[in-house]
Design an enzyme around this catalytic site. Structure first.
Site, PDB file in Angstrom:
ATOM      1  N   GLU A  98      16.214  17.982  92.174  1.00 36.03           N
ATOM      2  CA  GLU A  98      15.229  18.833  90.964  1.00 36.03           C
ATOM      3  C   GLU A  98      13.445  18.023  92.668  1.00 36.03           C
ATOM      4  OE1 GLU A  98      18.253  19.159  88.330  1.00 36.03           O
ATOM      5  OE2 GLU A  98      17.141  17.438  89.685  1.00 36.03           O
ATOM      6  N   ASP A 131      15.780  22.862  80.368  1.00 37.98           N
ATOM      7  CA  ASP A 131      14.919  23.073  81.663  1.00 37.98           C
ATOM      8  C   ASP A 131      15.491  24.452  82.646  1.00 37.98           C
ATOM      9  OD1 ASP A 131      18.247  22.789  81.990  1.00 37.98           O
ATOM     10  OD2 ASP A 131      17.766  21.220  83.647  1.00 37.98           O
ATOM     11  N   GLU A 172      18.496   8.237  87.271  1.00 35.49           N
ATOM     12  CA  GLU A 172      18.591   9.431  86.186  1.00 35.49           C
ATOM     13  C   GLU A 172      17.827   9.683  85.061  1.00 35.49           C
ATOM     14  OE1 GLU A 172      21.121  13.126  85.217  1.00 35.49           O
ATOM     15  OE2 GLU A 172      20.316  11.970  87.155  1.00 35.49           O
ATOM     16  N   GLU A 212      26.997  28.134  83.788  1.00 35.69           N
ATOM     17  CA  GLU A 212      27.511  27.166  85.276  1.00 35.69           C
ATOM     18  C   GLU A 212      27.791  28.307  86.287  1.00 35.69           C
ATOM     19  OE1 GLU A 212      26.463  24.484  86.313  1.00 35.69           O
ATOM     20  OE2 GLU A 212      26.023  23.564  83.921  1.00 35.69           O
TER      21      GLU A 212
END
Length: 667
Positions: free
Chosen positions: A499, A356, A481, A205
């Site tokens: 997204e 992802d 979600e 992150e």
């Protein structure tokens, strides 16, 4: 020194001052251009307009100056050069919004307003708040995010995530001279807030938000100070979570420390003590996801390109080459890894959470780093190194195989609607796939035939319709979600995620079809209606049972009291660019990271007047760019106390030993 004025042509009463920089600021020559020498003897000098730019030049714009005021301004500019260096390449030009239709302009300005509201809400509470900072460690660093309902900041990354994530968004929305961008830049540059928090930070992150945010802002501004911050941040990663792992896979968490500058020794000692204690007494951070170990490539490759060094891309190449040796026959790479042994903990993988961004970068890293060559039919083909070719091959293998067979659920009543799925359920996170597959279908490389491009793009549009169907089916107009496609059971919350909006932006860029702008506008209106509060934006607990109006407490299904940094970095940025002029940030010139930070493609470097890597390295090594870490006085005192205590204990033990030995020697 004397200033020579020469007649060089141009508009009357216009003065252009250009300082031609050599290797350092103290070696400069000054050129003043005007059509008549006598203009400087008149009452005023008009503002200079400069449209050309060359690498290493500093352009001064002078406003209505008398001759003496002009000389004074030039002296002031000379002093400013020491702390405010010129860009390493021309900043991205502001969009010509006057060319937009009234409808599109209104939408663009509405998103600008949302960005300003979100940013102001964050800074009022986390950057400029007069309330006392309750953080025990890293109190000089603003909070990561804001909780709008509670109206308070909170930390999880401990490195001002929203501050760094928002830099390029603010520049793109308001420009480099705007109040919003300047205050964000000042907060980032004020002191070292990238590696001095003294709290364990999540490595992956940190890379996508802090490093990516700095590189994205550098990529659109050319500001070398941001490049230095990113460079130092990557070095901190290499010397902490990368170096503390016995394998090529980095640790999930670690305490970072500044790698150069004053006071770095205290931070380094503290970091090493933490690592020793963690490994000696716990088994923490022995595991990491595939995304957590394999999603550094885009940012590290970009840094290597700019600096002309291989250190950073070699580090991520080693990770990629290691993990693909464990891929399944269909190309899927295991999603969970033991970083202490370098072995996968499972044989399964996917395309959603935990994997992802690794899959995303299989395409985007070659797009960023490969050069273009002309094919036999005069089309542009990607010219890639062997490692980058392997990335493209693995991407193609996944798209042609498991994506189609395991990650798409067709709607029974309409097979043209395909829900992107992971583990046989619709996931909001995998709504990035329509955009990624569409982008891949536009790439020219040796294995991408015309027929494959057509079928891939058709699949991308079908998956986009699947995401859109989920959005339209919800009462709020916002997608859940993660739910079962048939009965909508599961996690029905909305987390302000970007997204699907990212996919809509890419599809619009590739097709120019206005329907994608209309889809983006519908989503934006739903966000404004259901997620906006007086102090920012929140998620929703249930998209099928919305809050009552704009009630702060939520009502109905209630609110998710968090405005994550990606909302400004991604969601609002993609909406802004969707309504901005088409050529503002082009996919032909930039590649967006997984956190939506635009990085210049290698093919654009040639036309960007970017200085040579050797010049950039020499430039950034100067003291003006040195990042100063604040002295952690409490840490200094603690370490001093510990050293004194150890000394006292050792002296006491020596005296005790001597007292025991002395009677024995007398006997």
């Amino acid at each position: 020194r004397a200033i020579t004025l020469e007649h060089t042509g141009g508009k009357k009463n216009v003065v252009t001052a250009t300082i031609l920089r050599k290797k350092a600021y103290y070696k400069c020559s000054l050129l003043l251009q005007n059509d008549q020498k006598t203009v400087l003897q008149s009452n005023h000098v008009q503002k200079g307009q400069v449209h050309s730019w060359q690498s290493g030049h500093w352009i001064l714009h002078l406003h209505n100056h008398s001759y003496l005021q002009l000389l004074s301004s030039l002296k002031t500019a000379g002093r400013e050069l020491a702390t405010n260096p010129p860009p390493l390449f021309p900043p991205l030009k502001r969009p010509s919004i006057e060319t937009l239709s009234n409808k599109r302009l209104e939408r663009f300005q509405s998103v600008q307003g949302a960005i300003r509201h979100a940013w102001t809400s964050y800074t009022n509470k986390c950057v400029y708040s007069s309330a006392p900072n309750k953080k025990f460690l890293g109190s000089h660093i603003p909070c990561d995010d804001i909780s709008p309902v509670a109206n308070e900041g909170h930390d999880w990354l401990y490195h001002a995530a929203t501050l760094h994530d928002s830099l390029d968004t603010l520049f793109l929305a308001f420009g480099g001279d705007s109040t919003e961008y300047k205050e964000a830049l000042d907060a980032v540059l004020q002191q070292d807030v990238q590696a001095t928090s003294l709290r364990p930070t999540k490595t992956f992150e940190y890379s996508i938000r802090i490093v990516g945010g700095l590189l994205g802002a550098f990529s659109v501004t050319g500001d070398g100070r941001l490049l230095v911050r990113a460079w130092d941040s990557v070095e901190s990663l290499l010397q902490s979570p990368f170096a503390s792992s016995p394998t090529v896979l980095p640790r999930m968490y670690d305490i970072l420390f500044p790698t150069r500058g004053n006071n770095m020794l205290f931070y380094k000692i503290y970091s090493r003590l933490y690592e020793w204690g963690r490994d000696k007494f716990t088994t923490e951070h022995h595991y990491n996801s595939l995304a957590g170990v394999g999603s550094f490539s885009l940012e590290f490759y970009f840094l290597s390109q700019v600096l002309g060094v291989n250190t950073y891309k070699q580090a991520v190449d080693g990770i990629f080459q290691h993990v693909i040796t464990y891929q399944n026959q269909d190309g899927i790479v295991p999603s969970y890894w033991n970083v202490m042994t370098g072995e996968p903990e499972n044989s399964q993988g996917g395309l959603g959470s935990g994997s992802d961004s690794f899959v995303e970068y299989l395409l985007k890293v070659p797009l960023l780093a490969c050069l273009e060559e002309k094919g036999a039919d005069n089309s542009s083909l990607l010219d890639c190194t062997p490692v980058l070719q392997d990335m493209l091959k693995l991407y193609d293998k996944i798209v042609q195989g498991p994506l189609r067979s395991n990650h798409v659920i067709r709607k029974g009543s309409d097979p043209s609607i395909a829900y992107p799925a992971d583990h046989y359920r619709y996931h909001q996170l995998v709504c990035f796939l329509p955009g990624l597959v569409a982008l891949g279908s536009s790439v020219n490389h040796h294995d991408n035939t015309i027929e494959r491009k057509a079928t891939d793009f058709a699949l991308a549009e079908e998956m986009a319709r699947g995401c859109q169907d989920m959005y339209e089916d919800a009462t709020t107009g916002l997608g859940p979600e993660e739910v079962n496609v048939d009965n909508k059971r599961g996690d029905r919350s909305y987390q302000l995620r970007p997204e699907y909006i990212e996919s809509v932006f890419i599809l619009y860029q590739l097709t120019g079809r206005e329907e994608y702008q209309d889809i983006g506008w519908q989503i934006f209106q739903s966000i404004e209606k259901f997620c906006k509060t007086k102090t920012g934006y929140t998620g929703l607990n249930d998209v099928y049972n919305p809050p009552n109006g704009n009630d702060e407490e939520g009502g109905g299904g209630g609110r998710v009291d968090n405005m994550p940094s990606y909302f400004l970095a991604e969601t609002l940025k993609y909406l802004l660019l969707l309504f901005a002029p088409d050529d503002y940030v082009s996919l032909d010139e930039f590649v967006f990271t997984t956190e939506a930070h635009p990085l210049m493609r290698a093919s654009r470097f040639k036309g960007a007047a970017l200085a040579s890597p050797s010049y950039i390295q020499a430039e950034l090594a100067r003291d003006v760019y040195l990042v100063h870490a604040r002295l952690p006085w409490w840490l200094f005192c603690v370490l001093g106390f510990v050293i004194v205590l150890i000394g006292v204990v050792l002296v006491s033990l020596r005296k005790k030993k001597r007292l025991v030995l002395e009677p024995l020697s007398k006997d």
